[in-house]
Design an enzyme around this catalytic site. Structure first.
Site, PDB file in Angstrom:
ATOM      1  N   THR A 189      -6.288  40.130  -7.913  1.00  0.00           N
ATOM      2  CA  THR A 189      -5.482  38.980  -7.478  1.00  0.00           C
ATOM      3  C   THR A 189      -5.887  38.675  -6.035  1.00  0.00           C
ATOM      4  OG1 THR A 189      -3.758  40.410  -6.629  1.00  0.00           O
ATOM      5  CG2 THR A 189      -3.516  39.662  -8.904  1.00  0.00           C
ATOM      6  N   GLU A 334      -3.046  37.079 -13.595  1.00  0.00           N
ATOM      7  CA  GLU A 334      -2.394  38.007 -14.536  1.00  0.00           C
ATOM      8  C   GLU A 334      -2.307  37.439 -15.947  1.00  0.00           C
ATOM      9  OE1 GLU A 334      -1.465  37.296 -11.503  1.00  0.00           O
ATOM     10  OE2 GLU A 334      -0.599  39.035 -10.465  1.00  0.00           O
ATOM     11  N   LYS A 442      14.364  26.922   2.098  1.00  0.00           N
ATOM     12  CA  LYS A 442      15.810  27.073   1.878  1.00  0.00           C
ATOM     13  C   LYS A 442      16.546  26.427   3.028  1.00  0.00           C
ATOM     14  CE  LYS A 442      14.571  31.307  -0.289  1.00  0.00           C
ATOM     15  NZ  LYS A 442      13.304  31.546   0.420  1.00  0.00           N
ATOM     16  N   TRP A 447      17.584  24.435  -2.110  1.00  0.00           N
ATOM     17  CA  TRP A 447      16.135  24.548  -2.111  1.00  0.00           C
ATOM     18  C   TRP A 447      15.456  23.195  -1.958  1.00  0.00           C
ATOM     19  CZ3 TRP A 447      14.982  28.250  -6.783  1.00  0.00           C
ATOM     20  CH2 TRP A 447      15.355  29.545  -6.418  1.00  0.00           C
TER      21      TRP A 447
HETATM   22  P1  AMP Z   1      -3.914  32.991  -8.929  1.00  0.00           P
HETATM   23  O1  AMP Z   1      -3.463  34.254  -9.556  1.00  0.00           O
HETATM   24  O2  AMP Z   1      -4.699  33.185  -7.686  1.00  0.00           O
HETATM   25  O3  AMP Z   1      -4.628  32.159  -9.932  1.00  0.00           O
HETATM   26  O4  AMP Z   1      -2.597  32.190  -8.487  1.00  0.00           O
HETATM   27  C1  AMP Z   1      -1.582  31.918  -9.405  1.00  0.00           C
HETATM   28  C2  AMP Z   1      -0.534  31.066  -8.770  1.00  0.00           C
HETATM   29  O5  AMP Z   1      -1.056  29.779  -8.438  1.00  0.00           O
HETATM   30  C3  AMP Z   1       0.628  30.755  -9.691  1.00  0.00           C
HETATM   31  O6  AMP Z   1       1.560  31.800  -9.752  1.00  0.00           O
HETATM   32  C4  AMP Z   1       1.195  29.486  -9.056  1.00  0.00           C
HETATM   33  O7  AMP Z   1       2.037  29.778  -7.969  1.00  0.00           O
HETATM   34  C5  AMP Z   1      -0.044  28.796  -8.540  1.00  0.00           C
HETATM   35  N1  AMP Z   1      -0.457  27.740  -9.471  1.00  0.00           N
HETATM   36  C6  AMP Z   1      -1.404  27.788 -10.411  1.00  0.00           C
HETATM   37  N2  AMP Z   1      -1.526  26.598 -11.053  1.00  0.00           N
HETATM   38  C7  AMP Z   1      -0.608  25.768 -10.513  1.00  0.00           C
HETATM   39  C8  AMP Z   1      -0.218  24.408 -10.730  1.00  0.00           C
HETATM   40  N3  AMP Z   1      -0.816  23.631 -11.628  1.00  0.00           N
HETATM   41  N4  AMP Z   1       0.785  23.914  -9.978  1.00  0.00           N
HETATM   42  C9  AMP Z   1       1.400  24.666  -9.038  1.00  0.00           C
HETATM   43  N5  AMP Z   1       1.070  25.936  -8.781  1.00  0.00           N
HETATM   44  C10 AMP Z   1       0.082  26.495  -9.502  1.00  0.00           C
END
Ligand code: AMP
Length: 544
Positions: A189, A334, A442, A447
């Site tokens: 990650t 994940e 917040k 929110w």
């Molecule tokens: P990663 O594991 O680096 O791919 O990041 C995942 C996170 O990216 C998710 O938990 C979201 O918070 C954010 N994310 C992914 N796709 C979107 C989307 N289309 N809109 C808003 N947030 C997103």
């Protein structure tokens, strides 16, 4: 009673065998670090992946051992994807945009025994090699004569990929019949705090995810498509595109290191790219280029936008200005990574333009295989009314059960993976991300969605990029501050931008102030790095 069907494991080797057999002459085109454009095919990828497998056998690398990569999107990376996982080793794609210290930590944590890298990343290799004594072979993705002597001196066990492959047998390789639950690849990650965590994918999860990704309401790719992953193969397997493309036999076009709008436009145009996928920040460059050229790349009909929220203005520009359909998608490392994608249902035909766009700013419906629920802070399930907001939890065959060697208990709660995303879900199952739980603002006990605030700013003609962050406030706890990069040559005052919000969001959501900056920090996957932005703002406040 047992079903009377055959038992065949779902294996990554099966994908490349299928692609080579039925689409062997379908092209794999890559813009290379060398600067030229290289043409290969699914048939050739298979043969060279087999050479890799022979080579790893010759080194005596046991099944299950990790082979790392630090590489752009390209045919060599694709060959390694199939040669490594197909032969039962575990592919570990490393994100070269991370800090070298973090890269060394990741390489050691995964216990990589081989590292393959594009020459762009030679300085990183030089920096980390002394800290990674367990890596036995460093493979430079180039011809033998392109290996610089000083690098060879600094990195023991360095060899050229092309020379290594040339030395391998050209005999067909008998891919092992693995258990489909065995690990096939690993990705860390992009953790912004603490050490990154490792997600280990299996052959089964990868194939199930790929077949869901290819479906019409997600990527919607088939054998007549030419697909260009802008999303990197070094993070979450380019959203599964290298696998989904083999499954449907489409042409793949790889941009290598050239991700600017002009380079992408030219490559898409020349190669007849019909589908592409990437994070919102890369599309800003392509859209600007389309504007300059007064047209879209000739065959481009669909783009998948995800990784962070696709602003309405971006969806509108693709669709209304250029006739390119947008699929907005959400996922996480994940989750392999795809969880939801936004495509219409038949009942949406009657919606007007604004309502359709509004729906498209949601992250869409879960793919078959992904189950979702939204829970409050006590863990109680909330109704799907499109209004109640809580944490999104997910489960399914390509969702993480536990991090690899994290030393922590499994993150699952009653079998559900808590995403850390704050969402509402509407009665049709469309998920709308309000925020990352740590980014939500917040104010006065309520929110404010930073994503909504950013979306409005992005629809202003003078705004190139916008980020909304919380700043501490004595009365309201936190208030939104808008940070903006203006488009080149464009002018706008803070008060005009704030006035632009009136009628578009609740009054108390309107940011308190706007700060104009030259650049907004982006993380290793091209997303706005809010942690860094908040730190920068803190530094500014304390120095003021
Ligand atoms: P990663 O594991 O680096 O791919 O990041 C995942 C996170 O990216 C998710 O938990 C979201 O918070 C954010 N994310 C992914 N796709 C979107 C989307 N289309 N809109 C808003 N947030 C997103």
């Amino acid at each position: 009673m047992m079903g009377l069907m055959q038992q065949h494991p779902l294996l990554i080797s099966g994908l490349i065998e299928f692609a080579a057999r039925f689409h062997g002459d379908t092209e794999i085109v890559s813009r290379r670090v060398e600067g030229d454009r290289h043409r290969s095919s699914w048939g050739q990828v298979r043969r060279r992946a087999m050479r890799i497998a022979h080579g790893l056998d010759q080194w005596g690398l046991p099944r299950g051992e990790r082979v790392g990569t630090l590489a752009w999107n390209g045919y060599r990376h694709l060959e390694i994807y199939y040669g490594v996982s197909g032969s039962g080793r575990v592919l570990h794609t490393v994100n070269p945009r991370l800090h070298p210290e973090q890269i060394a930590w990741i390489v050691n944590h995964a216990d990589d025994r081989v590292m393959a890298f594009d020459m762009t990343f030679a300085p990183i290799i030089q920096a980390i090699a002394p800290a990674c004594p367990r890596v036995r072979h460093w493979v430079a993705l180039c011809e033998a004569d392109a290996l610089p002597a000083d690098l060879a001196q600094a990195v023991p066990g360095l060899l050229s990929y092309e020379a290594w492959l040339a030395g391998q047998s050209d005999a067909l390789y008998a891919w092992p019949q693995l258990d489909e639950q065995e690990a096939s690849s690993i990705c860390y990650t992009s953790g912004t705090t603490g050490n990154p965590k490792a997600v280990l994918y299996s052959h089964r999860s990868t194939l199930l995810h790929a077949s869901a990704a290819a479906l019409p309401d997600v990527m919607g790719i088939g054998a007549r498509d030419a697909a260009l992953p802008v999303v990197p193969m070094f993070h979450v397997n380019a959203w599964g595109m290298p696998y989904a493309a083999a499954m449907v036999g489409c042409k793949l076009v790889f941009p290598g290191p050239a991700l600017d709008g002009a380079s992408l436009f030219e490559l898409m145009d020349d190669e007849g790219v019909s589908f592409s996928a990437g994070v919102p920040t890369v599309w800003l460059g392509l859209l600007a280029r389309m504007q300059q050229q007064g047209r879209r790349p000739r065959a481009l009909t669909r783009v998948l936008i995800g990784g962070s929220a696709a602003p309405m203005a971006m969806i509108q520009a693709f669709q209304d200005d250029w006739g390119v359909d947008v699929r907005h998608a959400w996922g996480m490392t994940e989750m392999s990574p795809l969880g939801t994608a936004c495509a219409f249902k038949a009942k949406h035909e009657g919606l007007d333009e604004q309502q359709r766009l509004q729906l498209q700013t949601s992250q869409g419906r879960p793919l078959f295989g992904v189950d979702v629920r939204v829970v409050d802070s006590a863990g109680a399930e909330l109704p799907w009314d499109g209004r109640k907001v809580g944490e999104l939890q997910v489960r399914g065959p390509w969702v993480l059960a536990d991090y690899y060697q994290s030393g922590q208990p499994s993150p699952l709660r009653d079998g559900w993976f808590p995403t850390g995303d704050v969402v509402s879900i509407d009665p049709d199952g469309y998920v709308r991300i309000v925020d990352r739980s740590k980014d939500v603002i917040k104010s006065g006990g309520e929110w404010i969605s930073s994503i909504d605030i950013e979306n409005v700013a992005m629809s202003h003609p003078a705004v190139a990029m916008a980020a909304c962050v919380a700043v501490p406030h004595p009365k309201w706890d936190e208030r939104p501050l808008l940070v903006v990069v203006k488009k080149p040559g464009a002018e706008v005052q803070a008060r005009d931008l704030l006035a632009f919000y009136e009628g578009k969001v609740a009054k108390w959501w309107i940011p308190d102030d706007v700060m104009f900056v030259d650049a907004i920090p982006l993380g290793a996957t091209g997303k706005i790095l809010k942690t860094r932005l908040r730190e920068q703002l803190m530094e500014l406040r304390t120095s003021a």
